[in-house]
Design an enzyme around this catalytic site. Sequence first.
Site, short mmCIF file in Angstrom:
data_model
loop_
_atom_site.label_atom_id
_atom_site.label_comp_id
_atom_site.label_asym_id
_atom_site.label_seq_id
_atom_site.Cartn_x
_atom_site.Cartn_y
_atom_site.Cartn_z
N THR A 21 0.84 -1.18 0.00
CA THR A 21 0.00 0.00 0.00
C THR A 21 0.88 1.24 0.00
O THR A 21 2.10 1.16 0.23
CB THR A 21 -0.92 0.02 1.22
OG1 THR A 21 -0.11 0.05 2.41
CG2 THR A 21 -1.79 -1.23 1.25
N GLU B 277 -5.81 -3.91 -1.66
CA GLU B 277 -6.28 -5.08 -0.92
C GLU B 277 -7.39 -5.85 -1.65
O GLU B 277 -7.76 -6.94 -1.23
CB GLU B 277 -6.82 -4.65 0.45
CG GLU B 277 -5.75 -4.13 1.40
CD GLU B 277 -5.53 -2.63 1.31
OE1 GLU B 277 -5.09 -2.02 2.31
OE2 GLU B 277 -5.79 -2.05 0.23
N LYS C 224 -15.41 18.29 9.41
CA LYS C 224 -16.44 18.55 10.40
C LYS C 224 -16.41 20.02 10.75
O LYS C 224 -15.46 20.52 11.35
CB LYS C 224 -16.25 17.69 11.65
CG LYS C 224 -17.50 17.70 12.54
CD LYS C 224 -17.51 16.55 13.53
CE LYS C 224 -18.89 16.43 14.18
NZ LYS C 224 -18.94 15.29 15.13
N TRP D 231 -21.07 17.55 8.95
CA TRP D 231 -20.06 16.97 8.06
C TRP D 231 -20.14 17.58 6.66
O TRP D 231 -21.22 17.79 6.12
CB TRP D 231 -20.24 15.46 7.95
CG TRP D 231 -19.93 14.71 9.20
CD1 TRP D 231 -20.80 14.10 10.04
CD2 TRP D 231 -18.62 14.48 9.75
NE1 TRP D 231 -20.14 13.51 11.09
CE2 TRP D 231 -18.80 13.73 10.95
CE3 TRP D 231 -17.34 14.85 9.38
CZ2 TRP D 231 -17.73 13.33 11.74
CZ3 TRP D 231 -16.27 14.46 10.18
CH2 TRP D 231 -16.47 13.71 11.34
#
Length: 544
Positions: free
Chosen positions: A193, A336, A446, A451
């Site tokens: 990754t 993944e 936030k 949000w």
Amino acid sequence: MRDENEVLDGLMQPRPLTIAHILERAERLYAHKEVVTADAERRTYADVTGGARRLAGALDALGVPIGARVATFASNNRRHLELYLGVPATKRVLHSLNIRLSPEHLEYIVGHAGDDVVFVDRGLLPRIWPSAARLPGVRHWVVLPDGTDTEIPADPRVRDYDELLDGAEPHTGSFEDAFTLADENLASGLCYTSGTTGRPKGVLYSHRSTVLHCLGTLAAGLIGLRESDVVMPIVPMFHANAWGLPYGAMMAGAALVLPGASAEPDHLLRLMAAERVTVAGAVPTVWTSMAPTLRDHDLSATRFLLGGGSAVPAALSETFRAATGVPITHSWGMTEVSPVGVIGGTRTQHRDATPAEQVAVRAAQGQPLPLVNVRIVDVETGRELPRDGTAIGELQVSGPWVAGGYFRVDTPESFTADGWLRTGDLATIDAHGYLRLVDRMKDLIKSGGEWISSVELEAAIAAHPAVAEVAVIGRPDPRWMERPVAYVVLHPGTTATADELTRHLGPMVAKWWLPDEFVFMATLPKTGTGKLSKTELREAVRIA
């Protein structure tokens, strides 16, 4: 006496699923199909599979053990394709290294993987050879000729690829017959990754997972690779097996076009036009760079353009649709997930939708591939949320080509108790199973207890015709906790002001979503896989 409760096993042949089958299928059925590279080299699958057979002999001659990690530090080229086949077909593990890694990450990954040999493009030697002294576990360095004249170190560990293969005894038997059913679970590939939130983690693919993922890319109505295609993986071959496109093309018998190391837009467009490419895949930043000169090239052969790695702005997809007749189709996945888990596009239920509704559908990530399952759960309780297109939760995924753990590291927090991978993405899923990403959990802003989705705000800003690229992050604010800041790159020859972009956004988002500041930049920072690097932008804000 027949037992009515007898449990029966099927009577099918227990043949293993292996990359050796992809190699030998291409060799037997599609030996005549072409592999074209950026330097106008034209080879056939017979040449490539023959190279893979000589590579098998060369690895034996070098004493590379079965199961050893064989690293590649290379661009999209024919020799790299030979390694894609020859390394796993001999039960070794192909470890593709990101050529844009920092020396620190590169040395960590090679050491952590325990690479025995590294194959490196000659032109890329200056990026990796300075680390050689700090990588004592690498016994051999093999240089892949790439047309450059980069100086080759005078070191006994360094070999020339073509000379090595010319002196090797090719493998003449069946690779596939050397595998047992148990061997289909052997590791075939290793990819790390990006390490944006800590040390890079290794994802260890198996033969079985790779073949099943390959078959997923052939599924009709999704990517649907087929024999008549000419496939061009613009996405680097070091990035999660180039999204499976090389393996899928060889399995289907499609021709391959490998664009080399250059991501220069006119180079890519000229190659697509000259070779009559039908299917291509790239990250949004690359598609964005190609947009201004699309109409200067004949892309009439194109039938499918794949975008992934990050959200494809609807405006960008529609730009391609207007110029070529083919939109950029969304996909979602992760290293993944091998990496493709979800493919977008419209389906039959959208036939009667209005043009605006169809644009919205194409802006969603889409439906999961066969054998892949997705769900969203409440972040706090872990309770699965309804598929109503409204509920927002953490996206989790499971399937036979989804990672169940990381190589040589224990990360139980990445998986649920029932084995699903926690992706870190927030999403909705509708009644038709359409996935729509809302944001990365770490990228949500936030503000005043509410949000703001950076993904949706970026898409709205990108709809302005002058905007080429945009990244939105949250900046700490003493009153509101965070406020959005937009970093914007404009198309060459265009202008736009902060006031103009604010007016553009007015009808599209809530007033409190409007960015406090627009920062105009010549370029935006990118990760090693070409995605926008919000980590660097956040660090710049923190320091400031």
